[in-house]
Design a protein around this motif. Structure first.
Motif, short mmCIF file in Angstrom:
data_model
loop_
_atom_site.label_atom_id
_atom_site.label_comp_id
_atom_site.label_asym_id
_atom_site.label_seq_id
_atom_site.Cartn_x
_atom_site.Cartn_y
_atom_site.Cartn_z
N ALA A 239 1.84 4.05 5.39
CA ALA A 239 2.23 2.80 5.16
C ALA A 239 3.51 2.57 5.71
CB ALA A 239 2.77 2.41 3.49
N ARG A 260 -1.07 0.17 6.51
CA ARG A 260 -0.84 -0.52 5.43
C ARG A 260 0.72 -0.98 5.72
NH1 ARG A 260 -3.55 -2.60 1.08
NH2 ARG A 260 -4.56 -0.72 0.62
N GLU A 368 -0.19 -8.60 -3.02
CA GLU A 368 -0.95 -8.14 -2.03
C GLU A 368 -1.43 -9.58 -1.34
OE1 GLU A 368 -5.15 -6.38 -1.16
OE2 GLU A 368 -3.93 -5.08 -2.55
#
Length: 384
Positions: A239, A260, A368
């Motif tokens: 990430a 991500r 999200e």
């Protein structure tokens, strides 16, 4: 983060009061009435518009915000929200006077102290907190500031703003629980970037995550793209934290190559972030917007404008003060010890409480980016 009166309420969380008819804080208790509503206050003669009238039965509270200059729109929204809180609760115990910090926060604080105010709500900027404290501290007048800089908190300065480190900690905890173990980070140069870097390092250590690298940048497209390349050159990451607002996130995202993305509360509510294909699947943490929609509609109906997102701080600070004022005798020092209630309080932005350092700890949710909108994937806790 905020205080309460243990003898006045029981249960898991102290509840701020609002009028049930407005339903801004649905489910919260209305301030208990001890008797019939007071008769309308007679109009007071004010021989000098620069002198506040004598008002011994109400608490004098100073609201210090920018009412002119580049931050005037935010200051006005906070002031309007403070007025809304008084109207929604039919509060009779507070007199709130607004002082413009644009010409100098220290000057505004001096006037506020001379006018007999016993508590300061605001100011907005961390630098102004220092100037106000220099005047307020000798007078033993505490402040509840809207700044998000935890470093300004002291025994008489309480930070109500949303500290970015808490958002970082929340999203990293969620990322760890979903398989992330290696994190890289992009942070802007300057104080904000330094705060986020420190929060990232502390949170990663606590969660057992590996930080592969932290790259800073100037806020320009070329600099951001170069920072992404430097992070990628240091090895694979699960990430990438982009600790900046929507513009920088949208610039950096296409360079991340499908990694991500995770972010902070600065992404909250931005439609461009939600609709960007490059941001799909990104996570970020922020306070809940569940009550903000109702507040926003009520604000629009009253003032004919859309409130700045920070306006809720003005509303909640007044409700907090009212909670304390239940057992605070007018004219006496504000009882800062009551701000230490560990059960916390419910405001427009969810539950919060002050920690031992005087910084507001907030319950945050994780969202999200999905389907052109934001989806809550981990709700904010309802209690501490």
């Amino acid at each position: 983060m905020n205080e309460g009166n243990p003898a006045a309420t029981t249960g898991m969380t102290r509840r701020f009061a609002v009028l049930a008819t407005l339903s801004l804080l649905a489910g919260c208790a209305v301030i208990p009435k001890t008797g019939p509503a007071p008769a309308p206050r007679p109009t007071e003669a004010v021989p000098d518009s620069n002198v506040l009238p004598t008002d011994a039965d109400r608490h004098r509270i100073a609201l210090l915000v920018p009412m002119t200059g580049p931050n005037a729109s935010v200051g006005q929204a906070i002031a309007n929200a403070a007025t809304m809180a008084l109207l929604d609760t039919n509060a009779q115990s507070l007199r709130i006077t607004t002082y413009d910090t644009s010409a100098g926060a220290g000057v505004a604080a001096t006037r506020a102290i001379q006018d007999g105010n016993k508590l300061i709500l605001g100011p907005l900027m961390a630098d102004d907190v220092v100037a106000v404290a220099a005047v307020a501290r000798p007078a033993k007048v505490p402040m509840i500031t809207y700044s998000n800089d935890a470093s300004v908190a002291t025994s008489d300065v309480f930070v109500l703003g949303q500290v970015p480190g808490q958002s970082v900690a929340r999203v990293l905890g969620y990322a760890k629980s979903h398989g992330v173990s290696r994190v890289g980070a992009l942070v802007p140069g300057g104080v904000y970037g330094q705060r986020v870097s420190a929060a990232l390092s502390a949170s990663a250590q606590r969660e057992g995550l590996t930080v592969t690298g932290i790259e800073s940048y100037a806020r320009g497209n070329t600099s951001v793209a170069s920072a992404v390349r430097r992070i990628k050159a240091k090895g694979p990451v699960d990430a990438l934290l982009i600790a900046d607002g929507p513009r920088i996130a949208l610039t950096a995202a296409p360079q991340a190559g499908g990694t991500r993305l995770i972010g902070t509360e600065l992404w909250s509510g931005d439609a461009a972030v939600a609709k960007s294909p490059a941001m799909k699947g990104a996570w970020f943490a922020a306070v809940s917007d569940r009550r903000f929609g109702q507040f926003e509609q009520s604000y629009r109906n009253r003032f004919g404008a859309t409130p700045a997102r920070l306006a809720t701080l003005g509303y909640d600070s007044v409700l907090l003060t009212l909670n304390v004022a239940r057992n605070w005798r007018p004219g006496t020092a504000f009882p800062t010890a009551r701000l230490a209630d560990r059960d916390g309080y419910i405001g427009l932005d969810g539950v919060f409480r002050f920690n031992a350092n005087g910084v507001a700890e907030r319950a945050m949710e994780v969202r999200e980016v999905s389907g052109g909108t934001f989806v809550t994937v981990s709700p904010a806790p309802s209690r501490f």
